[in-house]
Scaffold this motif. Sequence first.
Motif, PDB file in Angstrom:
ATOM      1  N   ARG A 144       0.830  -1.203   0.000  1.00 22.83           N
ATOM      2  CA  ARG A 144       0.000   0.000   0.000  1.00 22.83           C
ATOM      3  C   ARG A 144       0.869   1.259   0.000  1.00 22.83           C
ATOM      4  O   ARG A 144       0.612   2.208  -0.735  1.00 22.83           O
ATOM      5  CB  ARG A 144      -0.927  -0.008   1.209  1.00 22.83           C
ATOM      6  CG  ARG A 144      -1.827   1.223   1.263  1.00 22.83           C
ATOM      7  CD  ARG A 144      -2.798   1.180   2.384  1.00 22.83           C
ATOM      8  NE  ARG A 144      -3.885   0.270   2.048  1.00 22.83           N
ATOM      9  CZ  ARG A 144      -4.941   0.067   2.811  1.00 22.83           C
ATOM     10  NH1 ARG A 144      -5.036   0.687   3.965  1.00 22.83           N
ATOM     11  NH2 ARG A 144      -5.895  -0.753   2.443  1.00 22.83           N
ATOM     12  N   GLU A 145       1.922   1.257   0.835  1.00 22.93           N
ATOM     13  CA  GLU A 145       2.808   2.426   0.895  1.00 22.93           C
ATOM     14  C   GLU A 145       3.554   2.634  -0.418  1.00 22.93           C
ATOM     15  O   GLU A 145       3.729   3.770  -0.869  1.00 22.93           O
ATOM     16  CB  GLU A 145       3.778   2.294   2.067  1.00 22.93           C
ATOM     17  CG  GLU A 145       3.095   2.459   3.413  1.00 22.93           C
ATOM     18  CD  GLU A 145       3.996   2.151   4.600  1.00 22.93           C
ATOM     19  OE1 GLU A 145       5.194   1.836   4.392  1.00 22.93           O
ATOM     20  OE2 GLU A 145       3.502   2.215   5.734  1.00 22.93           O
ATOM     21  N   LEU A 146       3.982   1.551  -1.038  1.00 18.21           N
ATOM     22  CA  LEU A 146       4.669   1.649  -2.330  1.00 18.21           C
ATOM     23  C   LEU A 146       3.723   2.200  -3.389  1.00 18.21           C
ATOM     24  O   LEU A 146       4.100   3.086  -4.166  1.00 18.21           O
ATOM     25  CB  LEU A 146       5.206   0.285  -2.757  1.00 18.21           C
ATOM     26  CG  LEU A 146       5.965   0.253  -4.087  1.00 18.21           C
ATOM     27  CD1 LEU A 146       7.192   1.188  -4.039  1.00 18.21           C
ATOM     28  CD2 LEU A 146       6.389  -1.159  -4.424  1.00 18.21           C
ATOM     29  N   LYS A 147       2.491   1.724  -3.397  1.00 23.82           N
ATOM     30  CA  LYS A 147       1.495   2.216  -4.351  1.00 23.82           C
ATOM     31  C   LYS A 147       1.242   3.703  -4.132  1.00 23.82           C
ATOM     32  O   LYS A 147       1.158   4.477  -5.083  1.00 23.82           O
ATOM     33  CB  LYS A 147       0.199   1.425  -4.194  1.00 23.82           C
ATOM     34  CG  LYS A 147      -0.877   1.794  -5.174  1.00 23.82           C
ATOM     35  CD  LYS A 147      -2.128   0.969  -4.957  1.00 23.82           C
ATOM     36  CE  LYS A 147      -3.250   1.447  -5.853  1.00 23.82           C
ATOM     37  NZ  LYS A 147      -4.513   0.796  -5.549  1.00 23.82           N
ATOM     38  N   GLN A 148       1.130   4.121  -2.865  1.00 25.53           N
ATOM     39  CA  GLN A 148       0.907   5.541  -2.557  1.00 25.53           C
ATOM     40  C   GLN A 148       2.092   6.369  -3.024  1.00 25.53           C
ATOM     41  O   GLN A 148       1.929   7.475  -3.552  1.00 25.53           O
ATOM     42  CB  GLN A 148       0.662   5.730  -1.054  1.00 25.53           C
ATOM     43  CG  GLN A 148      -0.688   5.254  -0.598  1.00 25.53           C
ATOM     44  CD  GLN A 148      -0.834   5.292   0.911  1.00 25.53           C
ATOM     45  OE1 GLN A 148       0.149   5.346   1.648  1.00 25.53           O
ATOM     46  NE2 GLN A 148      -2.067   5.264   1.385  1.00 25.53           N
ATOM     47  N   LYS A 149       3.296   5.837  -2.838  1.00 31.98           N
ATOM     48  CA  LYS A 149       4.491   6.561  -3.241  1.00 31.98           C
ATOM     49  C   LYS A 149       4.559   6.693  -4.771  1.00 31.98           C
ATOM     50  O   LYS A 149       4.896   7.755  -5.299  1.00 31.98           O
ATOM     51  CB  LYS A 149       5.725   5.831  -2.718  1.00 31.98           C
ATOM     52  CG  LYS A 149       7.029   6.547  -2.982  1.00 31.98           C
ATOM     53  CD  LYS A 149       8.191   5.784  -2.368  1.00 31.98           C
ATOM     54  CE  LYS A 149       9.507   6.461  -2.644  1.00 31.98           C
ATOM     55  NZ  LYS A 149      10.644   5.706  -2.104  1.00 31.98           N
ATOM     56  N   LEU A 150       4.221   5.613  -5.472  1.00 35.90           N
ATOM     57  CA  LEU A 150       4.307   5.609  -6.930  1.00 35.90           C
ATOM     58  C   LEU A 150       3.187   6.392  -7.594  1.00 35.90           C
ATOM     59  O   LEU A 150       3.400   7.104  -8.570  1.00 35.90           O
ATOM     60  CB  LEU A 150       4.302   4.176  -7.453  1.00 35.90           C
ATOM     61  CG  LEU A 150       5.525   3.328  -7.132  1.00 35.90           C
ATOM     62  CD1 LEU A 150       5.309   1.898  -7.604  1.00 35.90           C
ATOM     63  CD2 LEU A 150       6.767   3.923  -7.770  1.00 35.90           C
ATOM     64  N   TYR A 151       1.971   6.243  -7.062  1.00 29.40           N
ATOM     65  CA  TYR A 151       0.804   6.813  -7.728  1.00 29.40           C
ATOM     66  C   TYR A 151       0.158   7.964  -6.975  1.00 29.40           C
ATOM     67  O   TYR A 151      -0.792   8.562  -7.471  1.00 29.40           O
ATOM     68  CB  TYR A 151      -0.233   5.717  -7.988  1.00 29.40           C
ATOM     69  CG  TYR A 151       0.316   4.575  -8.795  1.00 29.40           C
ATOM     70  CD1 TYR A 151       0.632   4.748 -10.139  1.00 29.40           C
ATOM     71  CD2 TYR A 151       0.551   3.338  -8.216  1.00 29.40           C
ATOM     72  CE1 TYR A 151       1.158   3.715 -10.884  1.00 29.40           C
ATOM     73  CE2 TYR A 151       1.061   2.290  -8.956  1.00 29.40           C
ATOM     74  CZ  TYR A 151       1.373   2.482 -10.286  1.00 29.40           C
ATOM     75  OH  TYR A 151       1.886   1.456 -11.017  1.00 29.40           O
ATOM     76  N   GLY A 152       0.643   8.242  -5.792  1.00 28.17           N
ATOM     77  CA  GLY A 152       0.107   9.347  -5.015  1.00 28.17           C
ATOM     78  C   GLY A 152      -1.332   9.150  -4.566  1.00 28.17           C
ATOM     79  O   GLY A 152      -2.048  10.105  -4.357  1.00 28.17           O
ATOM     80  N   ASP A 153      -1.765   7.884  -4.428  1.00 28.49           N
ATOM     81  CA  ASP A 153      -3.141   7.592  -3.994  1.00 28.49           C
ATOM     82  C   ASP A 153      -3.355   7.945  -2.549  1.00 28.49           C
ATOM     83  O   ASP A 153      -2.657   7.772  -1.688  1.00 28.49           O
ATOM     84  CB  ASP A 153      -3.484   6.109  -4.189  1.00 28.49           C
ATOM     85  CG  ASP A 153      -3.623   5.785  -5.675  1.00 28.49           C
ATOM     86  OD1 ASP A 153      -3.758   6.734  -6.453  1.00 28.49           O
ATOM     87  OD2 ASP A 153      -3.614   4.599  -6.008  1.00 28.49           O
TER      88      ASP A 153
END
Length: 148
Positions: free
Chosen positions: A139-148
């Motif tokens: 989840r943190e990686l996704k937030q970092k990559l996509y700014g979700d």
Amino acid sequence: MATKTSKTTPENGALLTEEQILKMGEKDYMNDAQLAFFKDRLQQLEREILRNADETTEHLRETVLVPDPADRATIEEEHALELRTRDRERKLLKKVQQSIAAIDAGEYGWCEETGEPIGVARLLARPTATLSLEAQQRRELKQKLYGD
């Protein structure tokens, strides 16, 4: 999800210790004894947060006006810091209460995304965790990559 055993507490009726919980095997994951341990820990945290909120309320009521602008600024900054801390605790209180409700519903200790065990060590470190370490990292990686 794993099945619970009927064991609620050690023979003497006391809650388990962290060491005892860490020594338990996978088949004992989120048994009644572990759930009782985490519910007690969460309830203690809940009481502490509520006590802090009461102390802050009293502290803010007792504030005296001081004529010196520098002293007044210092007091106002202390109050602002205290209020920010209480705001963080208010958010934590919500998570604590949700975790207690999850225990009561039989859903505590299981990852919301995968349904896998969150793990005792992670729950000891963060008793309000709702994701396994791997799911949290994704989840943190996704937030970092996509700014979700």
